[in-house]
Enzyme design. Structure first.
Site: not given
Length: 146
Positions: A13, A33, A44, A57
């Protein structure tokens, strides 16, 4: 402390975030999370350039394997892009390769269980980072890549 797979995911990421930043996007990584964050539709990564909002994502996969994506992850991405008026993608980092592949969320295949998948064939036909940059610079419409 997160397990090894989660740490690798976080590293990927951050890698994508840096690549987008270096290409002139305003970028934020928004990992959801924590239990309180899960109730919101947060992808994300969100990247913005030239008034175009892209939400991602992020997934990691081996080259010739199908990627399965839980229904709730796709649904939260869809909710976010509808609210933002943007475009949603599954960003895939292939293990052992340097580049990224991007699949439009609307092009995902649905499984019998209601989840989603990205086949190896879809990865071959997917966007590369340069395609997304060209799109946000107004050089092409997203549907011209297909």
């Amino acid at each position: 402390m997160p397990n090894l797979n989660r740490r690798r995911g976080f590293a990927h990421e951050r890698d994508l975030l840096l690549k987008l930043w270096r290409r002139g996007f305003a970028v934020i990584r928004a990992p959801a999370s924590g239990a309180k964050a899960r109730r919101f539709a947060v992808p994300d990564i969100v990247a913005i350039k030239n008034n175009r909002v892209l939400a991602f994502e992020v997934k990691t996969a081996e080259k010739k394997k199908t990627i399965y994506i839980p229904k709730h992850q796709v649904e939260k991405l869809l909710v976010f892009i509808r609210r933002a008026g943007g475009y949603g993608f599954i960003a895939v980092k292939i293990v052992g390769e340097s580049g990224w592949r991007f699949i439009e969320v609307d092009k995902l295949e649905k499984t019998a269980s209601g989840n989603y998948k990205v086949s190896p064939d879809m990865l071959v036909k997917s966007f590369k980072l340069g395609d997304l940059v060209s799109f946000v610079q107004g050089n092409k419409r997203i549907d011209e890549y297909i």
